[in-house]
Design an enzyme around this catalytic site. Structure first.
Site, PDB file in Angstrom:
ATOM      1  N   THR A  39       2.961  11.917   3.073  1.00  0.00           N
ATOM      2  CA  THR A  39       3.584  11.499   1.819  1.00  0.00           C
ATOM      3  C   THR A  39       4.883  12.262   1.576  1.00  0.00           C
ATOM      4  O   THR A  39       5.882  11.691   1.119  1.00  0.00           O
ATOM      5  CB  THR A  39       2.625  11.719   0.640  1.00  0.00           C
ATOM      6  OG1 THR A  39       1.428  10.985   0.866  1.00  0.00           O
ATOM      7  CG2 THR A  39       3.249  11.257  -0.663  1.00  0.00           C
ATOM      8  N   HIS A  42       7.451  10.657   3.623  1.00  0.00           N
ATOM      9  CA  HIS A  42       7.889   9.400   3.003  1.00  0.00           C
ATOM     10  C   HIS A  42       8.909   9.678   1.898  1.00  0.00           C
ATOM     11  O   HIS A  42       9.905   8.953   1.757  1.00  0.00           O
ATOM     12  CB  HIS A  42       6.688   8.650   2.417  1.00  0.00           C
ATOM     13  CG  HIS A  42       5.781   8.052   3.444  1.00  0.00           C
ATOM     14  ND1 HIS A  42       6.225   7.584   4.661  1.00  0.00           N
ATOM     15  CD2 HIS A  42       4.438   7.828   3.429  1.00  0.00           C
ATOM     16  CE1 HIS A  42       5.207   7.106   5.349  1.00  0.00           C
ATOM     17  NE2 HIS A  42       4.117   7.254   4.632  1.00  0.00           N
TER      18      HIS A  42
END
Length: 338
Positions: A39, A42
């Site tokens: 994450t 990302h």
């Protein structure tokens, strides 16, 4: 104190700022280590720019010690080793049926609010889990992703002598496989990347490379034709969605670990034909964190082999650049006091 900030366009800055006293229901943590998760990558790639409020300090896979305590906090003391379960469920509603970890208004700390990629971090006391005094804080930084794996395996209802196939040998896939082995089940990891295959074998896992052998036939041969009782889909690509319903046996359980941001094609006929079950699994609950802490404290499975690099916090820009250049690595930690 030093704090990092994601400011957009694949760019982090490191700033100096004053430490802040915790509010009455908070503690201030001296952060030891923070791991970089998918994450975080990302966010670095700009995929979550509409969600995060830049500039933002990210990070949630962490370990540390309590540095200061708010006036109303009575169950912790300065010097306690802790990890944070980074879920802010204060917006829970009756319609959430008591499942606070997936409540409608859930906020994820380190994404929706400041995270742990800084030297000191103020968090609500209800997010804390205390660690035994002898806990290695490097290994403790693995507790958050390990709790994800514990949650996945718990929801799968995997039992001793059953067979599980993990589709994908990245960091979460290998943690799922390691936790699954603790049940006494027969576990196979399907992976095509040579470096990840080598790491899985180093961890003592059984690996099948589907580019070299037929995965379905290999599982059938090792299960007297029964195939898998549980399949964990961790890779998040169409190829593993295609194979998951094939490798699962009659009344098999498929656990959706990967996050699919778009609709994908799935062979629903196989769910009818074999009475398969599809199980969604998202983050973790308190009991999963406690189990992860126990596994790390006992450390019977060599979790230190999951850590492939440790870098100073001040190297955050190069850490993310190197992850892009070497996506085969397992878990990179940042030493938040350097």
């Amino acid at each position: 104190m030093k704090s990092t900030q994601y400011i957009g366009n694949k760019t982090f800055s490191v700033i100096d700022k004053a430490k802040v006293d915790p509010l009455s229901d908070e503690v201030r943590i001296k952060v030891a280590y923070t791991g970089v998760c998918g994450t975080d990558v990302h966010i670095y790639h700009g995929m979550m720019d509409k969600r995060v409020q830049m500039p933002v300090t990210i990070g949630h896979e962490m370990s540390g010690t309590i540095d200061a305590i708010g006036a109303d906090v009575t169950n912790y003391k300065v010097g306690d080793k802790v990890v944070v379960r980074p879920l802010d469920d204060r917006g829970v509603l009756p319609s959430d049926k008591g499942f606070n970890h997936i409540c409608e208004n859930l906020k994820f700390i380190g994404i929706d609010s400041p995270g742990s990629m800084q030297q000191f971090w103020n968090v609500p006391a209800f997010t804390l889990h205390q660690l035994p005094k002898n806990t290695d804080l490097k290994l403790a930084a693995l507790i958050e992703p390990l709790a994800v794996a514990v949650h996945d395996v718990r929801l799968s209802e995997l039992k001793k002598h059953e067979t599980a196939v993990v589709l994908g040998g990245g960091p979460i896939g290998l943690l799922v496989a390691l936790v699954a082995q603790q049940t006494g089940a027969q576990v196979f990891v399907s992976e095509i990347n040579p470096k990840r295959i080598a790491k899985a074998k180093e961890l003592g896992l059984n690996v099948i490379d589907p580019t070299k052998v037929d995965l379905i036939e290999e599982v059938k041969n090792r299960t007297e034709n029964r195939r898998a009782d549980v399949v964990f889909e961790v890779a998040g690509v169409q190829a593993t969605l295609d194979i998951m319903t094939e490798v699962a046996g009659i009344r098999g359980r498929i656990v959706m670990v990967a996050i699919h941001g778009q609709k994908k094609e799935v062979d629903l006929f196989k769910f009818f034909w074999k009475e398969l079950r599809l199980i969604g699994a998202r983050v973790y609950e308190k009991e999963d964190y406690e189990r992860a802490i126990t596994l790390v404290t006992e450390n019977k499975v060599g979790f230190e082999n999951m850590i492939t690099d440790i870098q100073p916090l001040t190297n955050i820009q190069s850490v993310f650049e190197q992850i892009d250049l070497n996506p085969d690595g397992m878990k990179v930690l940042m030493d938040c006091q350097q």
